[in-house]
Design a protein around this motif. Structure first.
Motif, short mmCIF file in Angstrom:
data_model
loop_
_atom_site.label_atom_id
_atom_site.label_comp_id
_atom_site.label_asym_id
_atom_site.label_seq_id
_atom_site.Cartn_x
_atom_site.Cartn_y
_atom_site.Cartn_z
N SER A 101 12.38 -1.33 -1.90
CA SER A 101 12.92 -1.77 -3.19
C SER A 101 12.46 -3.17 -3.57
CB SER A 101 14.45 -1.69 -3.18
OG SER A 101 15.00 -2.46 -2.12
N PRO A 137 5.35 5.65 -0.70
CA PRO A 137 6.56 5.92 -1.47
C PRO A 137 7.40 7.05 -0.90
CG PRO A 137 4.65 6.81 -2.60
CD PRO A 137 4.13 5.98 -1.46
N ASN A 171 -2.46 2.11 -0.65
CA ASN A 171 -1.19 1.63 -1.19
C ASN A 171 -0.93 0.18 -0.80
OD1 ASN A 171 -0.38 3.88 -2.67
ND2 ASN A 171 0.61 4.85 -0.90
N GLY A 211 6.98 -5.32 -8.85
CA GLY A 211 6.03 -4.64 -9.71
C GLY A 211 5.08 -3.70 -8.99
N TYR A 212 5.29 -3.50 -7.69
CA TYR A 212 4.42 -2.61 -6.92
C TYR A 212 4.61 -1.17 -7.35
CZ TYR A 212 3.28 0.41 -2.92
OH TYR A 212 2.82 1.42 -2.11
N ARG A 213 3.48 -0.52 -7.63
CA ARG A 213 3.47 0.89 -7.94
C ARG A 213 2.44 1.56 -7.03
NH1 ARG A 213 7.23 -0.98 -9.71
NH2 ARG A 213 8.08 -0.93 -11.84
N PRO A 214 2.86 2.44 -6.15
CA PRO A 214 1.91 3.07 -5.22
C PRO A 214 0.86 3.88 -5.95
CG PRO A 214 4.04 4.19 -5.16
CD PRO A 214 4.24 2.96 -5.99
N ALA A 254 9.02 -2.89 -5.06
CA ALA A 254 9.11 -2.26 -6.37
C ALA A 254 9.60 -3.25 -7.42
CB ALA A 254 10.03 -1.05 -6.30
N VAL A 267 -0.66 -6.98 -6.32
CA VAL A 267 0.54 -7.46 -7.03
C VAL A 267 0.93 -8.84 -6.52
CG1 VAL A 267 3.02 -7.05 -7.34
CG2 VAL A 267 1.41 -5.15 -7.57
#
Length: 306
Positions: free
Chosen positions: A278, A233, A211, A284-287, A281, A218
């Motif tokens: 947050s 997450p 992660n 643009g971070y997506r685990p 996120a 990103v």
């Protein structure tokens, strides 16, 4: 696209190297011991360079005319950061790995202090930290580690360069130098063993190297001067972590839950602390996945090593 990873043979370094290689990047790793270079990364095309973090001239030669990304996993003090600032001007974006250990609670307590901190809510990047250390402080001591990391963060951010500081939670993953799951995996080698666990309800935020690598990718696409927390997450309890290890190993023994302070059941997930994700996120971070599925990567790796 070229990435340079200083101290890149551990969990986070290996995970980001693997991710970038799969995306078509050229990847250079530095470290002190060629034997620590994972065979998988070498086979995928990563290049290892035997350069200590203190060898400024060697790192400058490695940077050469520049790179799109430099990830520094082995800067522990402001001095470490200042040494490389001239060369970092040739890098499009730098990521400096720091630690959640820098944060203090409302009473000024921190996780390496004598008094246990109490964080009532997920900790944001704007939370107060310990005071920065001077150059005479040893960063490799319990007392000096967090203040030295704060000093390194400030040296990086005050430079004006596009350096992103990642405040990492407790790292897990393949190639971890000191995997926290090792003692539990060892205890569960006997499928009928009894494992004691104190304070199993504690929620101690982790970050999978996988992660963290996704977040670094990103950041590589959006260089900037900022601090970002790096965590999974979700934040499972210590009991959930230990039970998931047992499930992964096919362990059929007994988990004995005991009270804290009994002298039994100590474990490495005992600090009640979560991080606010947050800001990452919003960038643009997506685990890749949740904590427990990815924890299995470390468990498998530790089991094989044992």
């Amino acid at each position: 696209m070229r990435a340079i990873i200083l101290g890149g043979t551990g969990a986070i370094g290996g995970a980001i190297a693997k991710r970038l290689l799969e995306a078509g990047w050229d990847v250079d790793l530095s470290g002190r011991d060629p034997a620590a270079m994972p065979d998988e990364l070498a086979a995928a095309g990563a290049r290892f360079h035997r350069i200590a973090r203190s060898d400024t001239a060697g790192i400058e030669r490695l940077i050469g005319t520049g790179a799109e990304l430099l990830v520094d996993l082995v800067a522990f003090s402001a001095h470490d950061v200042r040494q490389l600032l001239p060369s970092l001007s040739l890098v499009a974006g730098t990521v400096l790995i720091s630690s959640r250990a820098v944060y203090v609670d409302t009473a000024g307590r921190h996780i390496n202090g004598e008094d246990t901190p109490r964080f009532a809510a997920p900790v944001p990047e704007s939370a107060p930290t310990v005071s920065p250390a001077g150059d005479d402080v040893d960063p490799f001591t319990r007392e000096g580690y967090a203040p030295s990391k704060v000093a390194a963060e400030l040296a990086a951010l005050d430079s004006g360069l596009p350096i992103t500081v990642l405040g990492a939670a407790k790292v897990h993953g393949r190639w971890a130098r000191n995997p926290r799951t090792r003692d539990t995996v060892r205890a569960m080698q006997d499928p009928a063993s009894t494992v004691s666990l104190a304070a199993g309800s504690t929620v101690d935020h982790l970050v999978a190297a996988t992660n963290a690598a996704a977040l670094i990718e990103v950041v590589a696409g959006q260089p900037g001067r900022r601090i970002l927390n790096a965590a999974d997450p979700d934040a499972p309890t210590a009991e959930a972590i230990v039970r998931s290890i047992g499930t992964r190993l096919g362990w059929a023994g007994e988990l004995e839950l005991v009270e804290r302070g009994t002298g039994r059941g100590a474990h490495p997930w005992s600090t009640q602390m979560t991080l606010d994700m947050s800001a990452a996120a919003a960038l643009g971070y997506r685990p890749v996945a949740g904590a427990l599925p990815l924890l299995g990567e470390e468990v498998d790796w530790v089991r094989e090593a044992l």
